[in-house]
Design an enzyme around this catalytic site. Structure first.
Site, mmCIF file in Angstrom:
data_model
loop_
_atom_site.group_PDB
_atom_site.id
_atom_site.type_symbol
_atom_site.label_atom_id
_atom_site.label_comp_id
_atom_site.label_asym_id
_atom_site.label_seq_id
_atom_site.Cartn_x
_atom_site.Cartn_y
_atom_site.Cartn_z
ATOM 1 N N ASP A 6 0.818 -1.589 -0.185
ATOM 2 C CA ASP A 6 -0.193 -0.461 0.542
ATOM 3 C C ASP A 6 0.425 0.974 0.372
ATOM 4 O O ASP A 6 0.603 2.200 -0.501
ATOM 5 C CB ASP A 6 -0.676 -0.040 1.463
ATOM 6 C CG ASP A 6 0.100 0.109 2.386
ATOM 7 O OD1 ASP A 6 0.811 -0.917 2.891
ATOM 8 O OD2 ASP A 6 -0.715 0.489 3.666
ATOM 9 N N ARG A 55 5.926 4.363 6.352
ATOM 10 C CA ARG A 55 5.460 3.990 7.048
ATOM 11 C C ARG A 55 5.877 2.321 7.985
ATOM 12 O O ARG A 55 5.805 1.864 6.946
ATOM 13 C CB ARG A 55 4.001 4.914 8.063
ATOM 14 C CG ARG A 55 3.069 3.374 7.109
ATOM 15 C CD ARG A 55 1.188 4.566 7.140
ATOM 16 N NE ARG A 55 1.095 4.403 6.735
ATOM 17 C CZ ARG A 55 -0.676 4.787 6.210
ATOM 18 N NH1 ARG A 55 -0.611 5.612 6.148
ATOM 19 N NH2 ARG A 55 -1.242 3.594 6.029
ATOM 20 N N ASP A 56 5.475 2.310 8.764
ATOM 21 C CA ASP A 56 5.267 1.477 9.213
ATOM 22 C C ASP A 56 4.108 -0.059 9.100
ATOM 23 O O ASP A 56 3.331 0.164 9.770
ATOM 24 C CB ASP A 56 5.682 0.494 11.007
ATOM 25 C CG ASP A 56 3.909 1.549 11.618
ATOM 26 O OD1 ASP A 56 3.397 2.704 11.396
ATOM 27 O OD2 ASP A 56 3.773 1.206 13.097
ATOM 28 N N GLU A 57 4.226 -0.245 7.474
ATOM 29 C CA GLU A 57 2.888 -0.903 7.200
ATOM 30 C C GLU A 57 3.584 -2.032 6.105
ATOM 31 O O GLU A 57 3.517 -2.570 6.023
ATOM 32 C CB GLU A 57 1.414 -0.055 6.311
ATOM 33 C CG GLU A 57 0.493 -0.771 6.204
ATOM 34 C CD GLU A 57 -0.668 0.279 6.371
ATOM 35 O OE1 GLU A 57 -1.325 1.214 7.301
ATOM 36 O OE2 GLU A 57 -1.438 -0.064 6.373
ATOM 37 N N ASP A 93 -5.967 -2.032 -2.524
ATOM 38 C CA ASP A 93 -5.104 -1.715 -3.473
ATOM 39 C C ASP A 93 -4.715 -2.210 -4.669
ATOM 40 O O ASP A 93 -5.271 -1.862 -5.387
ATOM 41 C CB ASP A 93 -3.996 -1.331 -2.702
ATOM 42 C CG ASP A 93 -4.612 0.022 -0.645
ATOM 43 O OD1 ASP A 93 -4.968 -1.592 -0.214
ATOM 44 O OD2 ASP A 93 -4.115 0.366 -0.736
ATOM 45 N N GLU A 129 -2.682 8.932 -0.515
ATOM 46 C CA GLU A 129 -3.016 8.340 -0.084
ATOM 47 C C GLU A 129 -4.406 8.670 0.186
ATOM 48 O O GLU A 129 -5.458 8.378 -0.261
ATOM 49 C CB GLU A 129 -2.771 7.676 1.589
ATOM 50 C CG GLU A 129 -3.382 6.784 2.542
ATOM 51 C CD GLU A 129 -2.887 6.229 3.367
ATOM 52 O OE1 GLU A 129 -2.488 7.599 4.157
ATOM 53 O OE2 GLU A 129 -3.651 5.252 3.894
HETATM 54 C C1 RAM Z 1 -4.460 1.073 5.272
HETATM 55 C C2 RAM Z 1 -3.624 0.494 4.312
HETATM 56 C C3 RAM Z 1 -4.762 0.604 2.574
HETATM 57 C C4 RAM Z 1 -6.083 -0.189 2.821
HETATM 58 C C5 RAM Z 1 -7.141 -0.060 3.604
HETATM 59 C C6 RAM Z 1 -7.810 -0.193 4.377
HETATM 60 O O1 RAM Z 1 -4.105 0.816 6.410
HETATM 61 O O2 RAM Z 1 -3.348 1.534 3.855
HETATM 62 O O3 RAM Z 1 -4.616 0.994 1.726
HETATM 63 O O4 RAM Z 1 -6.059 -0.801 1.636
HETATM 64 O O5 RAM Z 1 -6.613 0.607 5.587
#
Ligand code: RAM
Length: 901
Positions: A464, A468-470, A477, A744
């Site tokens: 995504d 960041r820490d993701e 997506d 985003e």
């Molecule tokens: C966010 C992510 C992603 C999305 C979810 C639901 O944390 O960045 O883009 O698919 O949420």
């Protein structure tokens, strides 16, 4: 004899001469090239041999297809003798055209097989015991010296890791970045094969490896560390074949030597520290004294699958130079790379041993000019380098990456300038496929932002965001962007691999998950506890499991992906059916139309629409696979869901529950409305947009369908207005404020409020960039035809409009380049140039009146072009391969539009 057809671009499993594949019936591809128009293949002959010599002397010992009557030049399934582990196969092809003239043979192509069965692996998993004194563990260095006899014919390394590996053979790097890539390591790990024949020499040789924690043992997103395992392990088997047919193996095992070195830690989310004083000079070369090193830790009991790497390699694909640098009061330097990018920076430095410098990375600047770090959450995008001293030193990190436009250089000895650092762009190296250019610089910037978003976020899996820490493989997506992605770049292998991740994560219930690979919460059922908003079946997320294979079928004619995942897809649709009530799909988790702006779409409407869409695609897929009963069953189910949708949510006046742009767009695009309801729903949609001052309100799930729905409903002008709208919220609003990637959220930064909440505010998230699909399919008009997928038959239907007067687009299909260029002179005279590759054809819809295929221009004449229909607003032609030009007048269309207003 003069041959008119040449054969080029021979590929196996979508790749040029792949090494170490594991498909037992690999698919072959080739392209036809010709200066003539309307060229078609009528038959082919493929010959495959187990050595180059055999092929050269006409001994096709593996397969001779004979002259096979077929127009297919892609996805040809190998049908010869059984392929063996580590076998090498050489092939070539020739084709016949419609005059039954045969082409010359293609160049010889090849593929090699990997290690096909578990029993053939003699290697052991090796790692290094942790250093008990340290919280962050140093990266293990491991090596092995071995002797090689004269006359090596071929040497291939098969390597993988639970973690990441960087391999070196006799001092030179072998392989790619972030290997073996991210999979659910409990289920499978990818083996990479490298031909190292040229690196191996007679006498003593050294194989050396550095291990990184990676996704396996390092930090994964916000799920913490050691999601899959405690620390990294390496598995490698090298086969050395001699001219006399004998073979030796060099394998990872207890005889290797292990040590720690300069990489004090390296974590994808937390950055790296490298102490150059601890470098192990010569460790990757033969002759190095490793007597002070330890024995490795040998592990057993890995039960996952060892599969051949299907994904394209991750590489540095570009080096970016900073465009500006500023010295801060604190004496640090802040560089502007001019582009929000993903990768890392290389720094050049001279100074005293022990001097510590830091490179800190951020996407944006605070109003005071400092780095905006708040949106990184727990991620630390910092790399630290400790100098060894004594001359020029260059450093770049090993097992981490960052998302950034700005770099702060801290502690630099001496004066830094624009040559001090360079940005390295890294991503899964999917070959470029699309190009798109218009006369409007902002539209061009939007397209650039879309492509950079894809490059930055396609790293082994479609993530995504990169900062960041993701950085997780969110399925929603991925599905919403998949079509755009496949116009931009060749994502055939990338999504083939990702679909396996999605299938691996599928729940026993049949539910496809929100993220893949599974990063922990699915297995630990974290959606019930700590992170209670995660669900295994979110609408628009789980549906990726059907939408992505269908997209690959459309774009590449790939039936195998449909076969491979058919059961999984039908389990998904059956699950939705069983868990709905009267075919209304409840949506327990609440992503909804994620990050829509001032317009909440009711979950059940969205979820039922996606249920219908998955079912509709599955019906089509069953049809493609010749499963006629399933086809009828799912087609009927789709009809029933659509009916239930109308019964529950739609009124006779076209109102759809929720009354958001997204509900109308999905109802229209997924085919849920009757002919009578369509214009009514369209009117509500356009009224909604007008009432917002010609602005959109869609989130992730609605946005990709918004401009297609408008255009298909005859509201192309509004589609263009939304595309080029500069007021908030819009794509151009971000561009006006300097965006070089897709944000985003629409309101990631606004004039009124500055930055959105730092808890979720990425400036490099591709989802809202799914408008790229519309740009190719509608604006340029390059559309795939499901009846002849993979662009064997293209539908060319450009939509001149808005403030654009020139669009130039190209797409590298498996058959070759499809290009479309249209331009408008004096507002009404349209010129359209189309190019279609050999062995393909197209139907061209030329908008406007007085359409003329232009016969005057050399090379662009009308021959090969048949008029199918001629109507008031457009003429439709059927063309074969070659270049064609049409002119027409849009004058009366303009007038009509004016009258209507
Ligand atoms: C966010 C992510 C992603 C999305 C979810 C639901 O944390 O960045 O883009 O698919 O949420």
């Amino acid at each position: 004899m003069e041959h008119t057809i040449r054969i080029t671009a021979c590929k196996t499993e979508y790749a040029v001469n792949p090494v170490g594949i594991d498909s037992l019936r690999p698919r072959l591809f080739w392209r036809l090239e010709s200066d003539e128009r309307g060229v078609r293949q009528t038959a082919y002959q493929v010959v495959v041999a187990s050595s180059r010599e055999k092929l050269d002397r006409g001994d096709a010992d593996m397969w001779d297809s004979g002259k096979t009557v077929s127009g297919e030049s892609i996805q040809i399934v190998y049908a010869g003798s059984a392929l063996r582990s580590e076998g090498e196969y050489f092939w070539k092809v020739r084709v016949w055209d419609s005059r039954d003239e045969v082409s010359p043979w293609s160049e010889t192509a090849y593929w090699t097989m990997g290690i096909l069965s578990r029993g053939e692996w003699q290697a052991k998993w090796i790692g290094r015991r942790p250093n008990p004194g340290l919280a962050m563990q140093p990266s293990p260095y491991m090596r092995k010296s071995f002797a090689v006899k004269p006359n090596v014919r071929r040497a291939v390394v098969y390597a993988t890791a639970l973690g990441l590996f960087k391999l070196r053979v006799n001092g030179s790097a072998v392989g790619h970045l972030f290997a073996p890539g991210w999979t659910d390591y409990d289920k499978r790990v990818q083996v990479h094969a490298y031909d190292v024949t040229d690196q191996i020499k007679q006498g003593e040789n050294a194989i050396a490896v550095i291990l990184g924690d990676g996704w396996y043992a390092g930090t994964v997103g916000f799920l913490g560390k050691r999601v899959y395992g405690e620390r990294p392990f390496f598995l490698m088997q090298a086969s050395i074949e001699y001219e006399d047919g004998s073979r030796e193996l060099v394998v990872s095992d207890g005889s290797w030597r292990a040590a720690e070195g300069p990489i004090r830690y390296s974590d994808m989310i937390e950055g790296e520290t490298y102490d150059a004083r601890l470098e192990l000079t010569g460790w990757d070369q033969p002759g190095y004294d490793d007597s002070g090193w330890e024995s490795p830790d040998v592990r057993s009991g890995y039960n996952g699958l060892l599969v051949a790497a299907a994904e394209p390699p991750i590489r540095i694909t570009e080096t970016v130079k900073p465009v500006a640098v500023r010295k801060t009061e604190a004496g640090t330097y802040i560089f502007d790379m001019g582009q929000n990018m993903v990768g890392w920076t290389e720094v050049t430095v001279r100074g005293e041993a022990g001097t510590r410098i830091t490179l800190s990375h951020a996407e944006m600047l605070n109003p005071d000019g400092s780095l905006y770090l708040d949106n990184l959450r727990a991620a630390v995008q910092q790399d630290h380098y400790v100098l060894k001293g004594g001359g020029e030193e260059r450093y770049e990190p090993h097992f981490t990456f960052h998302g950034f436009r700005y770099v702060e250089l801290i502690g630099y000895p001496g004066e830094a300038d624009l040559t001090t650092i360079a940005g390295k762009v890294i991503h899964s190296d999917t070959p470029a496929a699309g190009r798109l250019e218009t006369n409007d610089p902002m539209v061009n910037q939007l397209y650039s932002n879309i492509v950079w978003g894809q490059r930055g976020n396609f790293l082994s899996v479609p993530t995504d965001c990169p900062q960041r820490d993701e950085r997780l493989g969110w399925t929603g997506d991925a599905q919403i962007f998949a079509r755009t992605a496949s116009y931009n770049r060749d994502v055939s292998r990338f999504f083939t691999k990702y679909m396996r991740d999605i299938a691996d994560a599928q729940q026993p219930s049949g539910a496809f998950t929100d993220v893949a690979p599974d990063a922990g919460w699915i297995r630990h059922k974290m959606w019930n506890t700590r992170l209670n908003w995660f669900a295994p079946d979110n609408a628009g997320w789980g549906d990726a499991g059907v939408i992505i294979p269908w997209t690959l079928y459309l774009m590449y004619g790939d039936k195998r992906i449909l076969e491979e995942h058919y059961d999984a897809m039908s389990r998904w649709v059956d699950y939705l059916k069983d868990n709905g009530s009267d075919l209304i799909r409840p949506d327990y988790a609440n992503y909804g139309d994620w990050l829509s702006i001032g317009a909440d779409t009711p979950n059940e409407v969205l979820a039922t629409a996606y249920f219908a869409y998955s079912t509709k695609l599955l019906a089509a897929i069953a049809g493609v696979l010749g499963k006629t009963e399933d086809h009828s069953r799912y087609a009927a189910l789709f009809g029933q869901i659509a009916e239930a949708f109308r019964r529950e949510f739609v009124s006779g006046d076209g109102f759809v529950r929720g009354d958001t742009q997204t509900v109308y767009v999905l109802a229209l695009q997924f085919g849920l409305l009757t002919e009578e309801l369509k214009p009514k729903a369209t009117r509500r949609l356009t009224e909604n947009i007008r009432a917002r001052g010609n602005r959109l309100s869609t989130g992730f799930l609605g946005v990709g369908y918004l401009l297609p729905a408008l255009t298909d409903s005859g509201e192309q002008d509004i589609a263009y207005e939304l595309l080029t709208q500069e007021a908030f919220p819009s794509w151009m609003y971000s561009i006006k404020h300097g965006a070089t990637t897709i944000w985003e959220r629409w309101d990631g930064w606004t004039e009124e409020n500055g930055f959105q909440t730092p808890s979720m505010n990425s400036f490099n998230h591709y989802s809202l960039g799914s408008v790229g699909e519309w740009m190719f399919r509608y604006m340029a008009g390059i559309e795939a035809d499901p009846a002849e997928p993979g662009f064997r038959h293209a539908i060319i239907r450009p939509r001149p409009g808005g403030r654009l007067n020139r669009v130039k687009a190209g797409y590298e299909s498996l058959y070759g380049t499809i290009s479309v260029e249209w331009s408008l002179e004096a507002g009404s005279r349209l010129t359209l140039e189309v190019e279609v590759p050999a062995n393909a054809g197209a139907t061209v819809h030329v908008p406007g009146a007085n359409v003329e295929p232009d016969g005057e221009d050399a090379g662009l004449s009308a021959a090969g072009c048949t008029l199918l229909t001629q109507e008031k607003q457009a003429s439709v032609y059927r063309i074969g391969s070659g270049k064609y030009r049409f002119t027409s007048s849009l004058a009366y269309m303009k007038k009509e539009a004016e009258v209507q207003q």
